[in-house]
Design a protein around this motif. Structure first.
Motif, PDB file in Angstrom:
ATOM      1  N   ALA A 234       0.810  -1.371  -0.253  1.00  0.00           N
ATOM      2  CA  ALA A 234       0.203   0.215  -0.124  1.00  0.00           C
ATOM      3  C   ALA A 234       1.229   1.594   0.156  1.00  0.00           C
ATOM      4  O   ALA A 234       0.284   2.123  -0.814  1.00  0.00           O
ATOM      5  CB  ALA A 234      -1.018  -0.083   1.178  1.00  0.00           C
ATOM      6  N   LYS A 235       1.821   0.881   0.268  1.00  0.00           N
ATOM      7  CA  LYS A 235       2.644   2.032   0.657  1.00  0.00           C
ATOM      8  C   LYS A 235       3.220   2.390  -0.925  1.00  0.00           C
ATOM      9  O   LYS A 235       3.622   4.113  -1.366  1.00  0.00           O
ATOM     10  CB  LYS A 235       4.342   2.229   2.115  1.00  0.00           C
ATOM     11  CG  LYS A 235       3.343   2.317   3.265  1.00  0.00           C
ATOM     12  CD  LYS A 235       5.078   1.608   4.052  1.00  0.00           C
ATOM     13  CE  LYS A 235       5.668   2.702   3.347  1.00  0.00           C
ATOM     14  NZ  LYS A 235       7.105   2.562   4.498  1.00  0.00           N
ATOM     15  N   SER A 236       4.329   1.583  -0.944  1.00  0.00           N
ATOM     16  CA  SER A 236       4.152   1.763  -2.248  1.00  0.00           C
ATOM     17  C   SER A 236       3.232   2.005  -3.902  1.00  0.00           C
ATOM     18  O   SER A 236       3.386   3.160  -4.099  1.00  0.00           O
ATOM     19  CB  SER A 236       5.077   0.201  -3.208  1.00  0.00           C
ATOM     20  OG  SER A 236       5.328   0.619  -4.768  1.00  0.00           O
ATOM     21  N   ASN A 237       2.323   1.862  -3.173  1.00  0.00           N
ATOM     22  CA  ASN A 237       0.924   1.989  -4.004  1.00  0.00           C
ATOM     23  C   ASN A 237       0.715   3.138  -3.634  1.00  0.00           C
ATOM     24  O   ASN A 237       0.630   4.430  -4.933  1.00  0.00           O
ATOM     25  CB  ASN A 237      -0.582   1.505  -3.934  1.00  0.00           C
ATOM     26  CG  ASN A 237      -0.579   0.218  -4.233  1.00  0.00           C
ATOM     27  OD1 ASN A 237       0.248  -0.895  -4.879  1.00  0.00           O
ATOM     28  ND2 ASN A 237      -1.086  -0.583  -3.793  1.00  0.00           N
ATOM     29  N   LEU A 238       0.857   3.834  -2.663  1.00  0.00           N
ATOM     30  CA  LEU A 238       0.248   6.087  -2.829  1.00  0.00           C
ATOM     31  C   LEU A 238       1.751   6.937  -3.329  1.00  0.00           C
ATOM     32  O   LEU A 238       1.680   7.360  -3.617  1.00  0.00           O
ATOM     33  CB  LEU A 238       0.639   6.102  -1.571  1.00  0.00           C
ATOM     34  CG  LEU A 238       0.644   7.205  -0.424  1.00  0.00           C
ATOM     35  CD1 LEU A 238      -0.921   7.861  -1.635  1.00  0.00           C
ATOM     36  CD2 LEU A 238       0.411   7.590   0.629  1.00  0.00           C
TER      37      LEU A 238
END
Length: 286
Positions: free
Chosen positions: A179-183
């Motif tokens: 999720a951090k990578s997506n953001l």
């Protein structure tokens, strides 16, 4: 990060709107209902209370809509009425149309909220139905702050529960990293405005609070401060930074925090946090 001067004016959210010229919450709800029914074929809207509505789709399935944030946003700029209505109708319509759709892992992003927001969200979810509601998937970041997850789409940010994540075969163990990578991939360039011991960190207007999750940002070389990094996030789009030894700027930051928190429809917390040993710790300003 280059510094620009922060002024109170840049963070002033409401400037003496003439209340006689704005819609009441009741009339705002009526305008929203009319626009929704006009733009979403086969829908009908019932106003339960001002800013609390029930929307029925073409299959007569019901959905609860809350307009408190929309109304506060409108009050900040009454001339933007049509823009506010258009944005929130589109967001609500997408939520309804995609209510039964599966989640896509690449759309899941982390969102930093305060614990009061979580408690309110749980209360709202429980009030919507006699059926037991699935819980939001979250973890504690530090005292008073939690991380939840949302599906980010062009028209909406939809918070997701643990059951939906599991049904979508999303691995909960690896979700924080994914999720951090997506953001990070969604964010524009991150900038810092200000200087002389007080900064405003700017991203996209939605996920500034989530920047607390990215360790690479929180090094003292990125800010003109003295001492440890101290942050405040009075609203989801306002992230202020000062130094633990910049005590002469603490009063300035407190004034900004209280002003933003009082007026923003997306308020978070008046707490401050300090960066120590690669962790965020509750901080008490002098």
């Amino acid at each position: 990060m280059n510094g620009l001067r922060i002024t109170l004016l840049t963070l002033t959210l409401v400037c003496g709107t003439a209340l006689a010229d704005v819609l009441s919450d009741k009339d705002f709800s009526k305008r929203y209902a009319e626009k929704f029914e006009a733009e979403v074929e086969g829908s009908r809207v019932e106003i339960n209370e001002p800013l609390e509505l029930t929307v029925y789709d073409s299959d007569d399935e019901s959905y609860f809509i809350y307009l408190f944030n929309a109304y506060e946003l409108y009050l900040q700029d009454p001339e933007a009425l049509e823009d506010v209505l258009t944005t929130y109708v589109a967001s609500s319509a997408e939520t309804i149309n995609r209510a039964d759709d599966a989640l896509y892992p690449e759309n899941i992003v982390p969102v930093v909220k305060d614990t009061a927001w979580i408690e309110e969200a749980i209360a709202v979810r429980e009030s919507l139905s006699d059926v037991e509601q699935a819980s939001l998937f979250s973890y504690e970041l530090t005292d008073g702050l939690v991380v939840i997850y949302a599906e980010d789409t062009p028209a909406n940010i939809r918070y997701v529960d643990e059951e939906s994540l599991i049904e979508a075969n999303i691995n909960l163990d690896t979700l924080p990293v994914v999720a951090k990578s997506n953001l990070w991939d969604r964010l524009p360039s991150i900038t810092s405005e200000g200087g002389e011991g007080l900064h405003l960190v700017v991203a996209d207007g939605n996920y500034e609070s989530s920047l607390l999750l990215f360790d690479e940002i929180w090094v003292t070389d990125n800010f003109d401060i003295q001492g440890d990094i101290v942050v405040a996030l009075p609203a989801r789009d306002i992230l202020l930074v000062t130094g633990s030894e910049n005590t002469e700027r603490h009063a300035d930051m407190m004034e900004l925090v209280l002003g933003v928190y009082a007026e923003s429809p997306y308020r978070l917390t008046t707490n401050w946090y300090v960066r120590r040993d690669d962790q965020w710790v509750l901080y008490q300003p002098n």
